[in-house]
Scaffold this motif. Structure first.
Motif, mmCIF file in Angstrom:
data_model
loop_
_atom_site.group_PDB
_atom_site.id
_atom_site.type_symbol
_atom_site.label_atom_id
_atom_site.label_comp_id
_atom_site.label_asym_id
_atom_site.label_seq_id
_atom_site.Cartn_x
_atom_site.Cartn_y
_atom_site.Cartn_z
ATOM 1 N N SER A 62 86.940 -1.918 40.554
ATOM 2 C CA SER A 62 85.855 -2.809 40.104
ATOM 3 C C SER A 62 86.047 -4.185 40.727
ATOM 4 C CB SER A 62 85.869 -2.945 38.574
ATOM 5 O OG SER A 62 87.035 -3.652 38.167
ATOM 6 N N GLY A 63 85.031 -5.027 40.565
ATOM 7 C CA GLY A 63 85.163 -6.410 41.006
ATOM 8 C C GLY A 63 86.204 -7.147 40.180
ATOM 9 N N THR A 64 86.261 -6.822 38.905
ATOM 10 C CA THR A 64 87.260 -7.429 38.018
ATOM 11 C C THR A 64 88.663 -7.119 38.514
ATOM 12 O OG1 THR A 64 85.742 -7.109 36.168
ATOM 13 C CG2 THR A 64 88.041 -7.547 35.617
ATOM 14 N N SER A 88 80.431 -18.914 35.125
ATOM 15 C CA SER A 88 80.565 -17.682 35.907
ATOM 16 C C SER A 88 80.509 -16.520 34.944
ATOM 17 C CB SER A 88 81.897 -17.663 36.670
ATOM 18 O OG SER A 88 82.020 -16.482 37.464
ATOM 19 N N PHE A 89 80.530 -15.300 35.494
ATOM 20 C CA PHE A 89 80.696 -14.133 34.648
ATOM 21 C C PHE A 89 82.124 -14.139 34.092
ATOM 22 C CE2 PHE A 89 81.665 -9.477 34.300
ATOM 23 C CZ PHE A 89 80.936 -9.291 33.141
ATOM 24 N N ALA A 91 84.478 -12.149 33.887
ATOM 25 C CA ALA A 91 85.564 -11.501 34.638
ATOM 26 C C ALA A 91 86.406 -12.483 35.451
ATOM 27 C CB ALA A 91 84.987 -10.442 35.568
ATOM 28 N N ASP A 160 85.551 -15.348 44.648
ATOM 29 C CA ASP A 160 84.817 -14.386 43.828
ATOM 30 C C ASP A 160 83.445 -14.227 44.476
ATOM 31 O OD1 ASP A 160 83.290 -12.989 42.027
ATOM 32 O OD2 ASP A 160 84.204 -13.890 40.260
ATOM 33 N N ALA A 162 81.536 -11.513 44.175
ATOM 34 C CA ALA A 162 80.889 -10.366 43.513
ATOM 35 C C ALA A 162 79.368 -10.405 43.657
ATOM 36 C CB ALA A 162 81.279 -10.333 42.036
ATOM 37 N N GLN A 163 78.804 -11.614 43.714
ATOM 38 C CA GLN A 163 77.344 -11.733 43.785
ATOM 39 C C GLN A 163 76.865 -12.076 45.195
ATOM 40 O OE1 GLN A 163 75.987 -14.410 40.695
ATOM 41 N NE2 GLN A 163 77.117 -13.336 39.104
ATOM 42 N N SER A 184 82.090 -6.786 44.196
ATOM 43 C CA SER A 184 81.816 -5.827 43.131
ATOM 44 C C SER A 184 80.668 -4.927 43.562
ATOM 45 C CB SER A 184 81.421 -6.571 41.852
ATOM 46 O OG SER A 184 80.805 -5.680 40.927
ATOM 47 N N LYS A 189 74.582 -5.527 41.388
ATOM 48 C CA LYS A 189 74.904 -6.409 42.520
ATOM 49 C C LYS A 189 74.037 -6.038 43.719
ATOM 50 C CE LYS A 189 78.283 -7.684 39.833
ATOM 51 N NZ LYS A 189 78.576 -8.930 39.184
HETATM 52 C C1 PLP Z 1 80.040 -8.772 38.458
HETATM 53 C C2 PLP Z 1 80.972 -9.891 38.603
HETATM 54 C C3 PLP Z 1 82.368 -9.717 38.505
HETATM 55 C C4 PLP Z 1 83.013 -8.441 38.057
HETATM 56 O O1 PLP Z 1 82.672 -7.305 38.768
HETATM 57 P P1 PLP Z 1 82.767 -5.872 38.066
HETATM 58 O O2 PLP Z 1 82.631 -4.931 39.221
HETATM 59 O O3 PLP Z 1 81.672 -5.762 37.096
HETATM 60 O O4 PLP Z 1 84.111 -5.762 37.442
HETATM 61 C C5 PLP Z 1 83.182 -10.814 38.728
HETATM 62 N N1 PLP Z 1 82.656 -12.018 39.007
HETATM 63 C C6 PLP Z 1 81.338 -12.229 39.113
HETATM 64 C C7 PLP Z 1 80.841 -13.599 39.458
HETATM 65 C C8 PLP Z 1 80.449 -11.187 38.881
HETATM 66 O O5 PLP Z 1 79.138 -11.406 38.958
#
Ligand code: PLP
Length: 374
Positions: A62-64, A88-89, A91, A160, A162-163, A184, A189
């Motif tokens: 996962s992104g986390t 932020s999210f 995670a 990070d 992820a987005q 992620s 996404k």
């Molecule tokens: C979605 C997201 C994550 C985590 O990704 P997952 O794959 O859901 O674990 C981390 N940081 C940001 C900014 C995100 O948007």
């Protein structure tokens, strides 16, 4: 009454367009019997590495986990401080706490929603081990200034991203700038799988080697565990599905950018609706199109849109430093005012690439009429 409706995201139509190719890839993967890591994951890793301009790409669960494993690989643990923006999210900060380090939250720039470099500088101490700049909503953080602050002090930089897959900072591609970058493949996404998945990219050979070992319990060779690692691997099924989708990523990003330009034009001059400016030189890939509602009640607008069958979402309603999960860190209301204000005002509108001109017109019309009544 209008029968029109606009979801926040339309994953089904994307699937229908790629259904045959995807089912074929799934069938081949199932028939191969190699379901965790293996050649499909490796091929997808190589593809992402090429795409983002990084020497190594390591598929994880996962992104986390991409964030958590990056922190671990950089040696972050108890006693260390890791700096993250408070907008932020979850995670981003959850990973810091889960590696045993202490999250240190800093404020954001009000225009880009990304980490404010002066707040970052003020938060650095001799315990600062790493910084996690977040490229929020699809726009890169101010990487030159961040690298300058961190490089001379030997502070790790974990992006990070992820987005922000496919976005750029000046001439550089996101994924090849910091010590590591974390992606992620969560379904919402820009490149989303049919479940969880993530990727770490890096140009550092040593870090890449460590990351490959700690995603399989720290074992190398098999059953000879050098360190205590994790079970965090990308599934072959996800890699197969994502490999079908990745060819379309660029076109989808262009669709998102076109929709963003449509909103920018549509909301120009509408009092009480602030559109998100592009403040960094580079390619914004608009995982979200996030306005600020500065007149009237943002939550009333959400309800108004829902009644008219328009999807929207508040990313994010609470700043990280005021969440109960971090109450032991002792932050108070007012400590990061720009983040706190953003949480009161932001609203993300549908921006998915398949959105039609008619759908977008309906969103613009509805939001504008509401704003004018405030
Ligand atoms: C979605 C997201 C994550 C985590 O990704 P997952 O794959 O859901 O674990 C981390 N940081 C940001 C900014 C995100 O948007």
């Amino acid at each position: 009454m209008s029968e029109r409706s606009v979801p926040l995201l339309d994953l089904q139509s994307q699937y229908q367009a790629l259904r045959e190719e995807t089912l074929k890839a799934i069938d081949e993967t199932l028939a191969s019997g190699q379901w965790v890591l293996g050649p499909r994951v490796q091929a997808f890793e190589e593809e992402i590495g090429r795409m983002v301009g990084a020497k190594h790409a390591i598929g994880v669960a996962s992104g986390t986990d991409a964030l958590l494993l990056s922190l671990k690989a950089l040696g972050c643990g108890p006693g260390d401080e890791v700096i993250s923006p408070a907008f932020s999210f979850f995670a981003t900060a959850g990973a810091i706490a889960n590696c045993g380090a202490t999250p240190v939250f800093v404020d954001i720039d009000p225009k880009s929603f990304n980490i404010d470099v002066r707040s970052l500088e003020a938060a650095i101490t001799d315990r600062t081990k790493a910084v996690i700049p977040v490229h929020l909503f699809g726009q890169s953080a101010e990487m030159d200034a961040i690298l300058k602050l961190c490089g001379s002090r030997k502070i790790g930089v974990i992006e990070d991203a992820a987005q922000s897959i496919g976005s750029t900072y000046k001439e550089r591609r996101i994924g090849s700038i910091g010590d590591t970058a974390c992606f992620s493949f969560y379904p919402t996404k820009n490149l989303g799988g049919a479940g969880d998945g993530g990727m770490i990219t890096t140009n550092d050979d040593q870090l890449a080697e460590t990351l490959r070992v700690i995603r399989v319990h720290g074992a190398k060779p098999k059953y000879y565990n050098r360190v205590v690692g994790f079970n965090s691997r990308l599934d072959a099924l996800q890699a197969a599905i994502l490999s079908v989708k990745v060819a379309h990523l660029d076109g989808w990003a262009e669709g998102r950018r076109r929709n963003a330009a449509g909103y920018d034009r549509g909301f120009a001059g509408v009092a009480g609706i602030e559109t998100p400016p592009v403040v960094v030189e580079g390619r914004h890939v608009y995982n979200q199109y996030t306005i600020r509602v500065t007149r009237g009640s943002r939550d009333a607008l959400v309800a108004h849109l829902k009644e008219r069958r328009i999807g929207s979402e508040i990313y994010y309603p609470y700043p990280l430093h005021l969440l109960p999960a971090f109450s032991s860190l002792g932050y108070r209301e007012g400590s990061l005012p720009v983040c706190e204000q953003a949480c009161q005002e932001v609203l993300s509108l549908p921006i998915f690439p398949e959105m039609t001109t008619d759908q977008q017109g309906y969103v613009v019309e509805t939001v504008t009429a509401w704003a004018k009544a405030q």
